[in-house]
Design a protein around this motif. Sequence first.
Motif, PDB file in Angstrom:
ATOM      1  N   ALA A   1       0.809  -1.221   0.000  1.00 25.24           N
ATOM      2  CA  ALA A   1       0.000   0.000   0.000  1.00 25.24           C
ATOM      3  C   ALA A   1       0.840   1.267   0.000  1.00 25.24           C
ATOM      4  N   PHE A   2       0.268   2.292  -0.637  1.00 23.43           N
ATOM      5  CA  PHE A   2       0.806   3.646  -0.586  1.00 23.43           C
ATOM      6  C   PHE A   2      -0.371   4.538  -0.207  1.00 23.43           C
ATOM      7  N   GLY A   3      -0.356   5.064   0.985  1.00 22.69           N
ATOM      8  CA  GLY A   3      -1.473   5.895   1.437  1.00 22.69           C
ATOM      9  C   GLY A   3      -2.670   5.061   1.856  1.00 22.69           C
ATOM     10  N   VAL A   4      -3.839   5.702   1.919  1.00 26.06           N
ATOM     11  CA  VAL A   4      -5.029   5.028   2.437  1.00 26.06           C
ATOM     12  C   VAL A   4      -6.120   4.825   1.402  1.00 26.06           C
ATOM     13  N   ARG A   5      -5.901   5.277   0.157  1.00 25.58           N
ATOM     14  CA  ARG A   5      -6.959   5.208  -0.852  1.00 25.58           C
ATOM     15  C   ARG A   5      -6.796   4.066  -1.850  1.00 25.58           C
ATOM     16  N   GLY A   6      -5.957   3.080  -1.543  1.00 29.37           N
ATOM     17  CA  GLY A   6      -5.836   1.915  -2.412  1.00 29.37           C
ATOM     18  C   GLY A   6      -4.720   1.976  -3.426  1.00 29.37           C
ATOM     19  N   GLU A   7      -3.898   2.998  -3.403  1.00 27.71           N
ATOM     20  CA  GLU A   7      -2.763   3.038  -4.320  1.00 27.71           C
ATOM     21  C   GLU A   7      -1.693   2.052  -3.848  1.00 27.71           C
TER      22      GLU A   7
ATOM     23  N   ILE B   1       3.881   4.817  -8.429  1.00 27.84           N
ATOM     24  CA  ILE B   1       2.661   4.524  -7.684  1.00 27.84           C
ATOM     25  C   ILE B   1       1.599   4.135  -8.714  1.00 27.84           C
ATOM     26  N   ALA B   2       0.849   3.061  -8.427  1.00 27.62           N
ATOM     27  CA  ALA B   2      -0.194   2.613  -9.340  1.00 27.62           C
ATOM     28  C   ALA B   2      -1.562   2.675  -8.671  1.00 27.62           C
ATOM     29  N   THR B   3      -2.553   3.009  -9.480  1.00 25.69           N
ATOM     30  CA  THR B   3      -3.946   2.947  -9.076  1.00 25.69           C
ATOM     31  C   THR B   3      -4.590   1.864  -9.926  1.00 25.69           C
ATOM     32  N   LEU B   4      -5.147   0.835  -9.263  1.00 27.74           N
ATOM     33  CA  LEU B   4      -5.739  -0.288  -9.964  1.00 27.74           C
ATOM     34  C   LEU B   4      -7.252  -0.267  -9.800  1.00 27.74           C
TER      35      LEU B   4
ATOM     36  N   ASP C   1      -6.199  -1.717   2.915  1.00 31.98           N
ATOM     37  CA  ASP C   1      -6.166  -3.157   3.152  1.00 31.98           C
ATOM     38  C   ASP C   1      -6.119  -3.937   1.835  1.00 31.98           C
ATOM     39  N   ALA C   2      -6.935  -3.541   0.876  1.00 35.32           N
ATOM     40  CA  ALA C   2      -6.947  -4.211  -0.423  1.00 35.32           C
ATOM     41  C   ALA C   2      -5.603  -4.032  -1.126  1.00 35.32           C
ATOM     42  N   ALA C   3      -5.035  -2.840  -1.026  1.00 30.36           N
ATOM     43  CA  ALA C   3      -3.727  -2.577  -1.648  1.00 30.36           C
ATOM     44  C   ALA C   3      -2.642  -3.407  -0.967  1.00 30.36           C
TER      45      ALA C   3
END
Length: 173
Positions: free
Chosen positions: A19-25, A69-72, A79-81
């Motif tokens: 994870a990178f940050g809290v928004r799923g990145e 950094i990737a956004t999927l 947690d998902a990241a």
Amino acid sequence: MNAPSVGERMITVGRLHGAFGVRGEVKLESYTDPPRAIARYQPWVLRNGRGEEQVCTGARVRAGSKGLIATLPGITDRDAAERLRGVEIQVPRSALPPLPPGQYYWVDLEGLRVVNTAGVLFGTVAYLFNNGANDVMVVQGERERMIPFARPEYVRDVDLHAGCITVEWDADF
């Protein structure tokens, strides 16, 4: 590019590092040159350590202060990241662009026979790596050899069709 067909050779082009940050990145390590080129080779096949795969289409990649950094799609929280830690990013070999004559993707050299100019068979290319000074072929046969992939000093010929690399290298070295 469509999803890979069954049996097509897959190439690992990167890895997710959690994870990178809290928004799923997610933090992304790219093996492409340049590193941001990894975004061009989509869809990605995400492969975890258990060999489970899923196709990912529409990933976005941006530069961060310490790497990519990737956004999927579908990954919206930390947690998902974090569950993606260690997942490999793979693409079909056919997704890679053609190279000019005399240049090779390392993956195309793996498995080729290696012989010296005297005709002595050393074995096959297991893998290549960069040691900071040059690229190195690891050749496995009756013993392991590390041969600099330097043309024309050591690598005299690469014949992809014949599946053979000819090197100027002493058999006793």
